[in-house]
Design a protein around this motif. Structure first.
Motif, PDB file in Angstrom:
ATOM      1  N   ARG A  80       0.847  -1.189   0.000  1.00  0.00           N
ATOM      2  CA  ARG A  80       0.000   0.000   0.000  1.00  0.00           C
ATOM      3  C   ARG A  80       0.884   1.240   0.000  1.00  0.00           C
ATOM      4  N   VAL A  81       0.447   2.289  -0.699  1.00  0.00           N
ATOM      5  CA  VAL A  81       1.148   3.569  -0.684  1.00  0.00           C
ATOM      6  C   VAL A  81       0.530   4.445   0.407  1.00  0.00           C
ATOM      7  N   ILE A  82       1.365   5.032   1.248  1.00  0.00           N
ATOM      8  CA  ILE A  82       0.895   5.940   2.284  1.00  0.00           C
ATOM      9  C   ILE A  82       1.728   7.213   2.242  1.00  0.00           C
ATOM     10  N   GLN A  83       1.257   8.252   2.923  1.00  0.00           N
ATOM     11  CA  GLN A  83       2.052   9.457   3.092  1.00  0.00           C
ATOM     12  C   GLN A  83       3.140   9.199   4.135  1.00  0.00           C
ATOM     13  N   GLU A  84       4.187  10.010   4.124  1.00  0.00           N
ATOM     14  CA  GLU A  84       5.251   9.861   5.109  1.00  0.00           C
ATOM     15  C   GLU A  84       4.740  10.071   6.527  1.00  0.00           C
ATOM     16  N   SER A  85       3.626  10.788   6.669  1.00  0.00           N
ATOM     17  CA  SER A  85       3.025  11.017   7.984  1.00  0.00           C
ATOM     18  C   SER A  85       2.240   9.816   8.474  1.00  0.00           C
ATOM     19  N   GLY A  86       2.106   8.780   7.637  1.00  0.00           N
ATOM     20  CA  GLY A  86       1.435   7.556   8.052  1.00  0.00           C
ATOM     21  C   GLY A  86      -0.019   7.449   7.644  1.00  0.00           C
ATOM     22  N   VAL A  87      -0.594   8.500   7.059  1.00  0.00           N
ATOM     23  CA  VAL A  87      -2.004   8.464   6.677  1.00  0.00           C
ATOM     24  C   VAL A  87      -2.124   8.117   5.193  1.00  0.00           C
ATOM     25  N   ARG A  88      -3.331   7.819   4.770  1.00  0.00           N
ATOM     26  CA  ARG A  88      -3.542   7.400   3.392  1.00  0.00           C
ATOM     27  C   ARG A  88      -3.332   8.558   2.425  1.00  0.00           C
ATOM     28  N   ILE A  89      -3.030   8.230   1.176  1.00  0.00           N
ATOM     29  CA  ILE A  89      -2.775   9.251   0.173  1.00  0.00           C
ATOM     30  C   ILE A  89      -4.072   9.701  -0.474  1.00  0.00           C
ATOM     31  N   GLY A  90      -4.017  10.883  -1.109  1.00  0.00           N
ATOM     32  CA  GLY A  90      -5.141  11.398  -1.879  1.00  0.00           C
ATOM     33  C   GLY A  90      -4.750  11.539  -3.335  1.00  0.00           C
ATOM     34  N   PHE A  91      -5.599  12.217  -4.088  1.00  0.00           N
ATOM     35  CA  PHE A  91      -5.353  12.384  -5.524  1.00  0.00           C
ATOM     36  C   PHE A  91      -4.034  13.116  -5.770  1.00  0.00           C
ATOM     37  N   TYR A  92      -3.764  14.147  -4.993  1.00  0.00           N
ATOM     38  CA  TYR A  92      -2.554  14.948  -5.195  1.00  0.00           C
ATOM     39  C   TYR A  92      -1.306  14.083  -5.115  1.00  0.00           C
ATOM     40  N   HIS A  93      -1.212  13.241  -4.088  1.00  0.00           N
ATOM     41  CA  HIS A  93      -0.032  12.394  -3.902  1.00  0.00           C
ATOM     42  C   HIS A  93       0.045  11.317  -4.987  1.00  0.00           C
ATOM     43  N   ALA A  94      -1.106  10.712  -5.313  1.00  0.00           N
ATOM     44  CA  ALA A  94      -1.119   9.676  -6.349  1.00  0.00           C
ATOM     45  C   ALA A  94      -0.701  10.254  -7.698  1.00  0.00           C
ATOM     46  N   ALA A  95      -1.167  11.462  -7.994  1.00  0.00           N
ATOM     47  CA  ALA A  95      -0.820  12.079  -9.271  1.00  0.00           C
ATOM     48  C   ALA A  95       0.666  12.401  -9.346  1.00  0.00           C
ATOM     49  N   LEU A  96       1.216  12.987  -8.297  1.00  0.00           N
ATOM     50  CA  LEU A  96       2.624  13.371  -8.314  1.00  0.00           C
ATOM     51  C   LEU A  96       3.542  12.163  -8.484  1.00  0.00           C
ATOM     52  N   ARG A  97       3.276  11.107  -7.683  1.00  0.00           N
ATOM     53  CA  ARG A  97       4.185   9.961  -7.730  1.00  0.00           C
ATOM     54  C   ARG A  97       4.089   9.214  -9.067  1.00  0.00           C
ATOM     55  N   ASN A  98       2.932   9.241  -9.701  1.00  0.00           N
ATOM     56  CA  ASN A  98       2.776   8.514 -10.956  1.00  0.00           C
ATOM     57  C   ASN A  98       3.190   9.329 -12.169  1.00  0.00           C
ATOM     58  N   LEU A  99       3.051  10.646 -12.107  1.00  0.00           N
ATOM     59  CA  LEU A  99       3.498  11.471 -13.218  1.00  0.00           C
ATOM     60  C   LEU A  99       5.018  11.468 -13.350  1.00  0.00           C
ATOM     61  N   ALA A 100       5.708  11.084 -12.286  1.00  0.00           N
ATOM     62  CA  ALA A 100       7.175  10.999 -12.341  1.00  0.00           C
ATOM     63  C   ALA A 100       7.656   9.651 -12.857  1.00  0.00           C
ATOM     64  N   ARG A 101       6.751   8.746 -13.175  1.00  0.00           N
ATOM     65  CA  ARG A 101       7.144   7.403 -13.608  1.00  0.00           C
ATOM     66  C   ARG A 101       8.035   7.398 -14.855  1.00  0.00           C
ATOM     67  N   PRO A 102       7.780   8.234 -15.872  1.00  0.00           N
ATOM     68  CA  PRO A 102       8.656   8.187 -17.056  1.00  0.00           C
ATOM     69  C   PRO A 102      10.133   8.383 -16.719  1.00  0.00           C
ATOM     70  N   VAL A 103      10.428   9.212 -15.716  1.00  0.00           N
ATOM     71  CA  VAL A 103      11.824   9.413 -15.308  1.00  0.00           C
ATOM     72  C   VAL A 103      12.320   8.203 -14.528  1.00  0.00           C
ATOM     73  N   ASP A 104      11.501   7.679 -13.625  1.00  0.00           N
ATOM     74  CA  ASP A 104      11.899   6.513 -12.832  1.00  0.00           C
ATOM     75  C   ASP A 104      12.141   5.291 -13.711  1.00  0.00           C
ATOM     76  N   ARG A 105      11.455   5.209 -14.844  1.00  0.00           N
ATOM     77  CA  ARG A 105      11.560   4.042 -15.715  1.00  0.00           C
ATOM     78  C   ARG A 105      12.851   4.023 -16.547  1.00  0.00           C
ATOM     79  N   LEU A 106      13.515   5.151 -16.648  1.00  0.00           N
ATOM     80  CA  LEU A 106      14.706   5.230 -17.496  1.00  0.00           C
ATOM     81  C   LEU A 106      15.813   4.320 -16.997  1.00  0.00           C
ATOM     82  N   PRO A 107      16.661   3.744 -17.850  1.00  0.00           N
ATOM     83  CA  PRO A 107      16.403   3.617 -19.290  1.00  0.00           C
ATOM     84  C   PRO A 107      15.430   2.484 -19.592  1.00  0.00           C
ATOM     85  N   LEU A 108      15.410   1.448 -18.703  1.00  0.00           N
ATOM     86  CA  LEU A 108      14.484   0.332 -18.849  1.00  0.00           C
ATOM     87  C   LEU A 108      14.173  -0.253 -17.471  1.00  0.00           C
ATOM     88  N   PHE A 109      12.970  -0.791 -17.313  1.00  0.00           N
ATOM     89  CA  PHE A 109      12.595  -1.554 -16.117  1.00  0.00           C
ATOM     90  C   PHE A 109      12.900  -0.813 -14.812  1.00  0.00           C
TER      91      PHE A 109
END
Length: 268
Positions: free
Chosen positions: A104-133
């Motif tokens: 499960r993904v949670i905030q660093e404060s220990g509570v559940r995430i919302g749309f803002y946190h889910a969007a930020l962490r997933n929009l950064a995926r193209p950089v995290d995926r470089l160069p492969l896998f």
């Protein structure tokens, strides 16, 4: 109930959160192997969803063959982002892959995430995926000490393990069934926020793991907070802990249904 993170919280694969009542909650961080398997399952689902959409749009793509490749890439990323952001927002930080792997993904404060946190962490995926896998994301997680890829650092999130807890029988018999039969009490309990519900149920399920001093301190603060949240005074014959257990009992799912919660330990 608000929480604040303790300094130097990440030790031996755990993340520690210190509440205002000085009770520590330790979350077990998810390893790279389980996160990779969760991603692999999600990738298969995204690929199938993308293929289904492309098949539906095949007539349009056939009419514009030069546009087909670009459209396929755009649709894949839209489905990939939409799948992860939507599920992590509405499903308490989980996708299908994370659910299967008990993550499960949670905030660093220990509570559940919302749309803002889910969007930020997933929009950064193209950089995290470089160069492969997810090579960049994986290396970042290894050296971060908190298993955070770049997207997690940006959003202030963590991926933790969770375990299934069966509700103890004592929690279903808190000692004042009359109050549980009061429609006003039950309706007000049902209006508690998701964060308040999680705090109440976690405290109720884990109370036996606390030292007595920390246990009394926690339930005293929680009891007062619940009186404000419910706009009801605690019956004088009930202790703060019994009061909180009654609220927890009113929140329980049908008997025999387990409840998932992030894996954590409390210490005083």
């Amino acid at each position: 109930m608000s929480v604040t993170t303790a300094t130097d919280t990440l030790l031996d694969g755990t993340h520690t959160v210190l509440t205002p009542e000085y009770v520590e909650f330790r979350f077990t961080l998810a390893g790279l192997y389980s996160r990779f398997l969760a991603w692999l399952l999600d990738a298969v689902i995204v690929t199938l969803l993308t293929g289904t959409i492309l098949t539906t749009l095949s007539l349009v793509m056939f009419a514009f063959p030069g546009f087909a490749s670009a459209l396929s890439i755009v649709i894949y990323f839209l489905v990939d982002w939409g799948y992860a952001i939507t599920l992590e927002t509405v499903w308490s930080g989980r996708t299908v892959g994370k659910r299967v792997m008990s993550l499960r993904v949670i905030q660093e404060s220990g509570v559940r995430i919302g749309f803002y946190h889910a969007a930020l962490r997933n929009l950064a995926r193209p950089v995290d995926r470089l160069p492969l896998f997810y090579l960049v994301g994986g290396l970042t997680a290894l050296v971060s000490g908190s298993q955070q890829r770049l997207g997690d650092m940006l959003a202030g999130t963590l991926v933790v393990r969770e375990r299934r807890l069966k509700v103890p029988s004592a929690l279903g018999m808190p000692g004042d069934e009359g109050l549980l039969a009061d429609p006003l009490f039950v309706s007000r309990v049902k209006r508690l926020s998701s964060e308040e519900r999680e705090v109440v149920l976690t405290a109720a399920l884990r109370r036996e793991e606390l030292r007595m001093e920390a246990r009394l301190r926690l339930f005293a603060a929680l009891g007062a907070r619940l009186q404000d949240a419910l706009a009801m005074e605690k019956p004088p014959h009930l202790s703060d802990e019994k009061w909180a257990l009654l609220v927890a009992a009113a929140l329980l799912p049908p008997k025999g249904q387990p409840r998932s919660t992030p894996q954590r330990r409390q210490t005083a």
